[in-house]
Design a protein around this motif. Structure first.
Motif: not given
Length: 85
Positions: A22-38, A49-60
């Motif tokens: 699991t990611a060691s990043g921090k959960k992002l606070g101000n988020t919105e839903s994004y639908k994954v595209k191909s 989105f200008g964030v680290s992969v760790e933070d994005l992974a941890a948030t989700n």
């Protein structure tokens, strides 16, 4: 009597305990839903989105190497207006 290490200053012990898939990043606070595209992946979306992969992974609650499915909804940082030059 005892040389007990100060608990407040030892964040390294906690970091070692969480080193799993699991990611060691921090959960992002101000988020919105994004639908994954191909073709979307965590690394590309993190860059977009200008964030680290760790933070994005941890948030989700995903591993940093997780495969995203088209149509999957993930949480991303709320878009702020940014201009690329």
């Amino acid at each position: 009597c005892c040389n007990r290490p100060d608990q407040r200053g030892s964040s390294s012990a906690r970091a070692e305990a969480t080193s799993g898939s699991t990611a060691s990043g921090k959960k992002l606070g101000n988020t919105e839903s994004y639908k994954v595209k191909s073709g979307d992946g965590l690394i590309a979306l993190a860059r977009q989105f200008g964030v680290s992969v760790e933070d994005l992974a941890a948030t989700n609650d995903l591993a940093t190497n997780a495969q995203l499915q088209r149509g999957q909804t993930i949480k991303v940082p709320k878009a702020t207006v940014s201009y690329t030059v």
